[in-house]
Write an enzyme that holds these catalytic residues in place. Structure first.
Site, PDB file in Angstrom:
ATOM      1  N   LYS A 128       0.892  -1.027   0.169  1.00 40.46           N
ATOM      2  CA  LYS A 128       0.019   0.087  -0.208  1.00 40.46           C
ATOM      3  C   LYS A 128       0.861   1.176   0.019  1.00 40.46           C
ATOM      4  O   LYS A 128       0.381   2.242  -0.615  1.00 40.46           O
ATOM      5  CB  LYS A 128      -0.936  -0.211   1.081  1.00 40.46           C
ATOM      6  CG  LYS A 128      -2.001  -1.047   1.091  1.00 40.46           C
ATOM      7  CD  LYS A 128      -3.104  -0.915   2.267  1.00 40.46           C
ATOM      8  CE  LYS A 128      -4.002  -1.985   2.109  1.00 40.46           C
ATOM      9  NZ  LYS A 128      -5.114  -1.664   3.107  1.00 40.46           N
TER      10      LYS A 128
ATOM     11  N   ASP B 242      -9.845   2.606   1.567  1.00 37.14           N
ATOM     12  CA  ASP B 242     -10.018   2.027   2.740  1.00 37.14           C
ATOM     13  C   ASP B 242     -10.938   3.004   3.775  1.00 37.14           C
ATOM     14  O   ASP B 242     -11.654   2.503   4.468  1.00 37.14           O
ATOM     15  CB  ASP B 242      -8.648   1.828   3.362  1.00 37.14           C
ATOM     16  CG  ASP B 242      -7.964   0.467   2.900  1.00 37.14           C
ATOM     17  OD1 ASP B 242      -8.880  -0.236   2.581  1.00 37.14           O
ATOM     18  OD2 ASP B 242      -6.798   0.526   2.955  1.00 37.14           O
TER      19      ASP B 242
END
Length: 291
Positions: free
Chosen positions: A72, A108
């Site tokens: 990420k 997210d």
């Protein structure tokens, strides 16, 4: 049964030890339901190969990927463009590829906010939030809480310096939210618990025993405990919070919400997160791993 041809678009999840993720079931169900000629796979890559991962997406004409630990943050320097949310938190969980251009997004944080609203009617505006961790997912969640009006976001991390840097970075984007930081430990947790409307555990494998030793008795009765690690068979303190009558979230709602957002970025077609949740609800905890 999906028929794969030379025209089939490829999507996937890139991570390390992520082959048991629920994302393929979720995305492939939606691809089939909407008649999209595509397939969603899992690509297991060595943690040190972030640059090669970006190059492979371009070279192999992969239409889009989700990213999990440890990519990420590591892939960010090798992308061509970042959206505002991705730039704010310095991490991406979704990458699209169009004509060789890689664009990074982060769904997210918004996924968690939407799931908490759907499950508990929670609105971050004016709230005091405690985030455990300071990695890519934690920063994305902290940023989204601030974007939705949280008054205070405190991040606790085993390395307090990392939490401080994350808070200082986010402060540059959200001046009306007060960011604070501390050491991940019982003392800091328990001193902040009484003022916390929401606690989000973003710490994955290896931190269960530490988090599990915290005393949740100081949390206010209206507080929500959220754990993003839906793949864990036993999430630390979820049982204790339920026993106290607190509202809890086990991360499956967040998975479905962020998955719906990612799916639309991949295909241009909006989907109902409820349908995403339906596609994964029969899976067992032992088959779960994080996106």
């Amino acid at each position: 049964m999906t028929v794969v041809s030379g025209r089939t678009r490829i999507f996937g999840l890139v991570g390390h030890r992520a082959r048991y993720s629920l994302s393929p079931r979720m995305h492939n169900a939606m691809l089939g339901a909407l008649g999209v000629d595509g397939v969603y796979l899992v690509f297991d890559a060595h943690p040190d190969r972030a640059e090669a991962v970006a190059a492979s997406i371009r070279t192999l004409d992969i239409a889009g990927v989700n990213l999990t630990v440890p990519f990420k943050e590591r892939i960010v320097p090798f992308l061509d463009e970042l959206t505002g949310a991705a730039r704010e938190c310095g991490a991406v969980n979704t990458v699209t590829q169009v004509d060789g251009v890689l664009t990074g997004y982060n769904t997210d944080g918004e996924g968690l906010v939407r799931s908490l609203n759907g499950e508990h009617g929670f609105e971050p505006e004016g709230s005091s939030c405690l985030v455990l961790g300071a990695g890519g997912a934690a920063r994305a969640i902290a940023g989204s809480l601030a974007a939705h009006g949280a008054s205070t976001v405190k991040m606790l991390n085993r390395t307090a310096d990392r939490a401080r840097c994350a808070g200082e970075h986010l402060s540059g984007f959200f001046s009306e939210t007060r960011f604070d930081y501390g050491v991940l430990g019982a003392d800091d947790f328990e001193s902040n618990a009484p003022a916390s409307d929401l606690v989000v555990n973003c710490l994955g494998a290896g931190a269960e025993s530490l988090v599990g030793g915290f005393d949740v008795s100081g949390l206010p009765v209206h507080a929500i405990w959220a754990d993003i690690n839906y793949w864990m068979p036993t999430q630390p303190l979820l049982k204790e919070c339920r026993h106290r009558g607190l509202r809890v979230s086990d991360g499956l709602g967040m998975l479905a919400e962020q998955g719906a957002l990612s799916f639309e970025l991949f295909t241009g077609q909006p989907v109902d997160s409820g349908a995403m949740a339906q596609a994964i609800q029969t899976e067992t905890c032992s088959e779960r791993t994080s996106v």
